[in-house]
Design a protein around this motif. Sequence first.
Motif, PDB file in Angstrom:
ATOM      1  N   SER A  59       1.070  -1.165  -0.104  1.00 38.46           N
ATOM      2  CA  SER A  59       0.006  -0.313  -0.253  1.00 38.46           C
ATOM      3  C   SER A  59       1.102   1.098  -0.452  1.00 38.46           C
ATOM      4  O   SER A  59       1.623   1.318   0.750  1.00 38.46           O
ATOM      5  CB  SER A  59      -0.818  -0.277   1.493  1.00 38.46           C
ATOM      6  OG  SER A  59      -2.038   1.431   1.486  1.00 38.46           O
ATOM      7  N   LYS A  60       0.562   2.425  -0.679  1.00 38.48           N
ATOM      8  CA  LYS A  60       1.056   3.551  -0.475  1.00 38.48           C
ATOM      9  C   LYS A  60       0.012   4.405   0.499  1.00 38.48           C
ATOM     10  O   LYS A  60       1.082   5.433   1.318  1.00 38.48           O
ATOM     11  CB  LYS A  60       0.774   4.399  -2.168  1.00 38.48           C
ATOM     12  CG  LYS A  60      -0.731   4.871  -1.702  1.00 38.48           C
ATOM     13  CD  LYS A  60      -1.376   5.365  -3.536  1.00 38.48           C
ATOM     14  CE  LYS A  60      -2.750   5.422  -3.790  1.00 38.48           C
ATOM     15  NZ  LYS A  60      -3.009   5.752  -5.498  1.00 38.48           N
ATOM     16  N   ILE A  61      -0.316   3.890   1.135  1.00 40.86           N
ATOM     17  CA  ILE A  61      -0.928   4.038   2.571  1.00 40.86           C
ATOM     18  C   ILE A  61      -0.548   3.843   3.687  1.00 40.86           C
ATOM     19  O   ILE A  61      -0.319   2.464   3.592  1.00 40.86           O
ATOM     20  CB  ILE A  61      -2.060   4.642   2.511  1.00 40.86           C
ATOM     21  CG1 ILE A  61      -2.814   5.279   1.698  1.00 40.86           C
ATOM     22  CG2 ILE A  61      -2.707   5.228   3.864  1.00 40.86           C
ATOM     23  CD1 ILE A  61      -4.406   5.917   1.402  1.00 40.86           C
ATOM     24  N   GLN A  62       0.466   4.106   4.912  1.00 39.18           N
ATOM     25  CA  GLN A  62       0.690   3.535   5.681  1.00 39.18           C
ATOM     26  C   GLN A  62      -0.351   2.721   6.102  1.00 39.18           C
ATOM     27  O   GLN A  62       0.059   1.510   6.882  1.00 39.18           O
ATOM     28  CB  GLN A  62       1.750   4.245   6.857  1.00 39.18           C
ATOM     29  CG  GLN A  62       2.009   4.083   7.921  1.00 39.18           C
ATOM     30  CD  GLN A  62       3.259   4.733   8.634  1.00 39.18           C
ATOM     31  OE1 GLN A  62       2.975   5.520   8.919  1.00 39.18           O
ATOM     32  NE2 GLN A  62       3.399   3.674   9.350  1.00 39.18           N
ATOM     33  N   HIS A  63      -1.255   3.125   6.687  1.00 40.48           N
ATOM     34  CA  HIS A  63      -2.340   2.501   7.390  1.00 40.48           C
ATOM     35  C   HIS A  63      -3.413   2.499   6.963  1.00 40.48           C
ATOM     36  O   HIS A  63      -4.377   3.389   6.939  1.00 40.48           O
ATOM     37  CB  HIS A  63      -2.594   2.873   9.268  1.00 40.48           C
ATOM     38  CG  HIS A  63      -1.413   2.788   9.727  1.00 40.48           C
ATOM     39  ND1 HIS A  63      -0.889   1.508   9.633  1.00 40.48           N
ATOM     40  CD2 HIS A  63      -0.856   4.132  10.810  1.00 40.48           C
ATOM     41  CE1 HIS A  63       0.110   1.362  11.074  1.00 40.48           C
ATOM     42  NE2 HIS A  63       0.427   3.285  10.783  1.00 40.48           N
ATOM     43  N   ALA A  93       1.927  -2.351   8.491  1.00 41.19           N
ATOM     44  CA  ALA A  93       1.701  -1.019   8.214  1.00 41.19           C
ATOM     45  C   ALA A  93       2.377  -1.191   6.882  1.00 41.19           C
ATOM     46  O   ALA A  93       3.010  -2.203   5.613  1.00 41.19           O
ATOM     47  CB  ALA A  93       2.948  -0.425   8.163  1.00 41.19           C
ATOM     48  N   TYR A  94       1.976  -0.249   5.551  1.00 42.61           N
ATOM     49  CA  TYR A  94       2.720  -0.625   3.558  1.00 42.61           C
ATOM     50  C   TYR A  94       1.824  -1.295   3.216  1.00 42.61           C
ATOM     51  O   TYR A  94       2.417  -1.774   2.267  1.00 42.61           O
ATOM     52  CB  TYR A  94       3.027  -0.345   3.411  1.00 42.61           C
ATOM     53  CG  TYR A  94       3.820   1.126   4.367  1.00 42.61           C
ATOM     54  CD1 TYR A  94       3.135   2.192   3.333  1.00 42.61           C
ATOM     55  CD2 TYR A  94       4.629   0.956   5.337  1.00 42.61           C
ATOM     56  CE1 TYR A  94       4.147   3.907   3.990  1.00 42.61           C
ATOM     57  CE2 TYR A  94       4.727   2.805   6.020  1.00 42.61           C
ATOM     58  CZ  TYR A  94       4.716   4.035   4.873  1.00 42.61           C
ATOM     59  OH  TYR A  94       4.791   5.129   5.097  1.00 42.61           O
ATOM     60  N   HIS A  95       0.532  -2.179   3.847  1.00 40.64           N
ATOM     61  CA  HIS A  95       0.548  -3.378   3.541  1.00 40.64           C
ATOM     62  C   HIS A  95      -1.803  -3.664   3.151  1.00 40.64           C
ATOM     63  O   HIS A  95      -2.098  -2.567   4.100  1.00 40.64           O
ATOM     64  CB  HIS A  95       0.312  -4.598   4.087  1.00 40.64           C
ATOM     65  CG  HIS A  95       1.602  -4.986   3.913  1.00 40.64           C
ATOM     66  ND1 HIS A  95       2.940  -4.501   4.625  1.00 40.64           N
ATOM     67  CD2 HIS A  95       1.817  -5.809   2.942  1.00 40.64           C
ATOM     68  CE1 HIS A  95       3.807  -5.095   3.480  1.00 40.64           C
ATOM     69  NE2 HIS A  95       3.580  -6.409   3.121  1.00 40.64           N
TER      70      HIS A  95
END
Length: 404
Positions: free
Chosen positions: A339-343, A361-363
């Motif tokens: 993911s490009k977003i941490q959470h 995180a980042y998944h």
Amino acid sequence: MENAKTFLCISNYFKGADFLIQLKKLGNKVYLVTSDKLKDEAWPHQYIDEIFYMEGRDVDWNLEHLLLGVGNFMKSTNVDAIVALDDYDVEKATYLRENLRIGGMGQTTGRYFRDKLAMRMRAKSCGIPIPAFCSLFNDHDIDAFADTVAAPWVFKPRSEASANGIIKVYDKESLWIKINELGNNRFKYLLEQFKPGDVYHCDSLISEGKVIFSLTSKYLSTPMDVSHNGGVFRSMNIKYGSEDDKAIKKMNEMVMKGFGLKHGAAHTEFIKSNENGQIYFLETSSRVGGAHIAEMVTEASNINLWKEWAAIEDSLVKETKYTLPKAKKGYAGIALTLSKIQHPDLSSFSDPEVCFKVPLAYHAGLVVKSDKQERVQTLLDDYGARLESEFTAVIEQEKVNNLH
């Protein structure tokens, strides 16, 4: 603790919490050796007697230092079993067992579950169907392979996990360019014919040399596809008793018997050729599957691979009889992406079939379950597209190495 045994567990990755917790609940002393870079991870400390930290990750550990450390530890503590929780830890565990004369898998058998060339040579000797392959030791053998086996071919690192480092080539000229680029490291790779087809994985438990549980699943997007092209990793278990299910489970039993795995967990991959419908063995590992496949298996079957593996290890050391809990025959699937977003906020994925959301995180990922396989397939198709459009991070191929 009466009849308490001492387990030394090794893990280069933050995984296996259920295994460690179950060992402790079964009345054992549990010690963990891990990487110093993982000190801040949420290990279940209340279930671990002590954690020892090594410098580096993966293949960076100094095995002599590890041996010296464990040897010193054993001056005051008898170690009954050493368990490797991840692919990269198999060599470490076999090395320790051989040097310290502790029971369990030795280095020769360990290679069948880590070295992709050893796997193929062993499978061939056992009569297990495999794609054509060639070591990179001898120039004449490579030329003969390229002249007689149709391209494309894939270079595979012999000791990497999952699809890390796999490179596809389409002609002999490109083949030799790549081999020359590898230089003196060429022996660390093998060459294999690429066979387009559906890729399956069989996740199993082994006790007293027999496969006592297995679940057959199909990658809807394979680790190799994701590592090379990005996107969303997806997998789901297939119809129970189908022709593919029976054939793969039978071949999985051949692999476990032929490779000599006496007890524990295994994650084994197969491919069904688009060309002829033949099922071929691809690779195996003596551990629980990564990428949260364990959670998927649990939701489909009610069998927690980590907990049952711990129970098998416990019964082996204590010389008691292990009994597998009753498994159900449900269906489950996973969709997972970097993911490009941490959470990432996954609250919009709210169907009642959603039973697990990946906490890393980042998944961005989740597991769904249903009594109907078709419903799982529908949700994975929908969720896969949504995860990709909303969260997927585009990362260079060589950096995509942490989907486990």
